[in-house]
Design an enzyme around this catalytic site. Sequence first.
Site, PDB file in Angstrom:
ATOM      1  CB  CYS A   1      48.808  29.765 -16.569  1.00 12.51           C
ATOM      2  SG  CYS A   1      47.040  29.470 -16.286  1.00 12.51           S
ATOM      3  CB  ALA A   2      53.907  26.911 -15.054  1.00 12.67           C
ATOM      4  CB  ALA A   3      55.041  28.232 -20.349  1.00 19.08           C
ATOM      5  N   PRO A   4      56.767  30.762 -19.186  1.00 17.94           N
ATOM      6  CG  PRO A   4      58.451  32.354 -19.560  1.00 17.94           C
ATOM      7  CD  PRO A   4      56.972  32.237 -19.347  1.00 17.94           C
ATOM      8  N   GLY A   5      58.241  29.836 -16.983  1.00 18.20           N
ATOM      9  CA  GLY A   5      58.820  29.234 -15.790  1.00 18.20           C
ATOM     10  C   GLY A   5      59.296  30.194 -14.717  1.00 18.20           C
ATOM     11  N   GLY A   6      59.083  31.498 -14.907  1.00 19.12           N
ATOM     12  CA  GLY A   6      59.558  32.459 -13.922  1.00 19.12           C
ATOM     13  C   GLY A   6      58.963  32.247 -12.547  1.00 19.12           C
ATOM     14  CE  LYS A   7      53.654  35.599 -11.933  1.00 15.26           C
ATOM     15  NZ  LYS A   7      54.239  36.041 -13.224  1.00 15.26           N
TER      16      LYS A   7
ATOM     17  CB  CYS B   1      51.085  41.324 -17.181  1.00 17.33           C
ATOM     18  SG  CYS B   1      50.711  40.325 -18.632  1.00 17.33           S
TER      19      CYS B   1
ATOM     20  CG  ASP C   1      41.504  22.029 -20.260  1.00 19.41           C
ATOM     21  OD1 ASP C   1      41.550  22.919 -21.133  1.00 19.41           O
ATOM     22  OD2 ASP C   1      40.614  21.973 -19.383  1.00 19.41           O
TER      23      ASP C   1
END
Length: 456
Positions: free
Chosen positions: A112-118, A233, A163
Amino acid sequence: MSNKLPNELVRRLSADKSFDTEAFVTIHETTQKSNAIRINPAKQADITHLKAEKQVPWCKEGYYLSERPIYTLDPLFHAGCYYVQEASSMFLTHAIHELGLHHSPKKALDLCAAPGGKSTLLNASLHPESLLVANEIIKSRVTILADNLMKWGNPNVVVTNNDPSAFNRLPGYFDLMVVDAPCSGSGMFRKDSTAIDEWSDANVKLCSERQRRILAASIASLKTNGYLFYSTCSYSTEENEDIVDWLIAEFDMISVPLKIKDEWQIAETTSAKYQARSFRFYPHKIEGEGFFFAVLQKRKIQDTFSMKRIKSEKSDVPQHILQKWLQTDNELFAFSHQENIHVIPNRYELDLRALRNVLYLRNAGIQIGKVAGRELVPSHDLALSNYILAEIPFLELDLEDALNFLRKEVLPVELNTTGQVGWILIKYKGMNLGWIKTMSNRINNYYPKEIRIVNL
């Protein structure tokens, strides 16, 4: 809109007699918020203007800023020299190093990557020969994910828009799976006060059910003895420790402890059923926002995806094109994707073909451009790549002209003091920003219209 914390949430947190309810409530009533960035180790830029005065304790590339700048007006932000990220989320890099996952190449999935921080953190923290698949479930968010990884500049990344269930078609493929699950968002109340009004017991329950669906649909893609990093979070046990217990019961996983320093003030918790160890970040104890993090290891014997039917094919991209623009000694495989030429490390050619067979790829490797005749029309991605040839002509701009370039404004021909004609890189403080094409009487600005600075 109310800034008052939900009574039910506070009541549940207060059930732990060691929890400092007063300090927790007070920190949410103050306007003081932490600002943090994580620098890109592949782009060594001068960031003294950001006043990065203190290091994030659990991430050597992370820094707290003494004040929040307008990032949009910093060309180094657009160059991918750093990423703006919550300090709490940077804890992943500590987990990677504690488990030794950076010592050898790994295949990692950020589900679940967006926006890309991790994703950018994983790309920087894992072994440089690792492969990262960064997936975003929601189509409208995958563009920002692809853009942020593009700015990071490395070719060992594939961005997908699928998905979670699609990844079960790759059984036992990944060594590491990161699931920063969609949640009720209570850990972000200080950053987004609207989340307070949206919080409810019903939403917590809904999020918990969604988290289980996401995990159940994709967990088969993690190999035996592979690691799962699970985070939210949220402060709600139903989305955190209860999910960890469920993973242990349903998928034969074990809790993996991590060593942390007492002075970090991270709260270590245990789950109700299996006493699994997890970590909670509270804003009244640490300099950052609310965050939950757990590491699990898969013990179940997992069938593995067979690569035997995947065959290597010779690249149809002329080698002279690569040699003109790229450091070709880095062993890159060139391929076509949606009419563009891309490159990915040679070692992952077969993996690319396998991923293409089962997933929708939004981006893969580094897009270097399109061929027109025998020449390449270079892409913006190539300009920000860490593999671009150092000898390419460039023009260094000051701050005012660099911002005009980023606004996609017409640049005066007088800026081209060298008289060079053709494709030229624009740099600011030595960092690449994008392309111009110069002619004897004008400069064409090729900064992408869709990411230009507007209204500032």
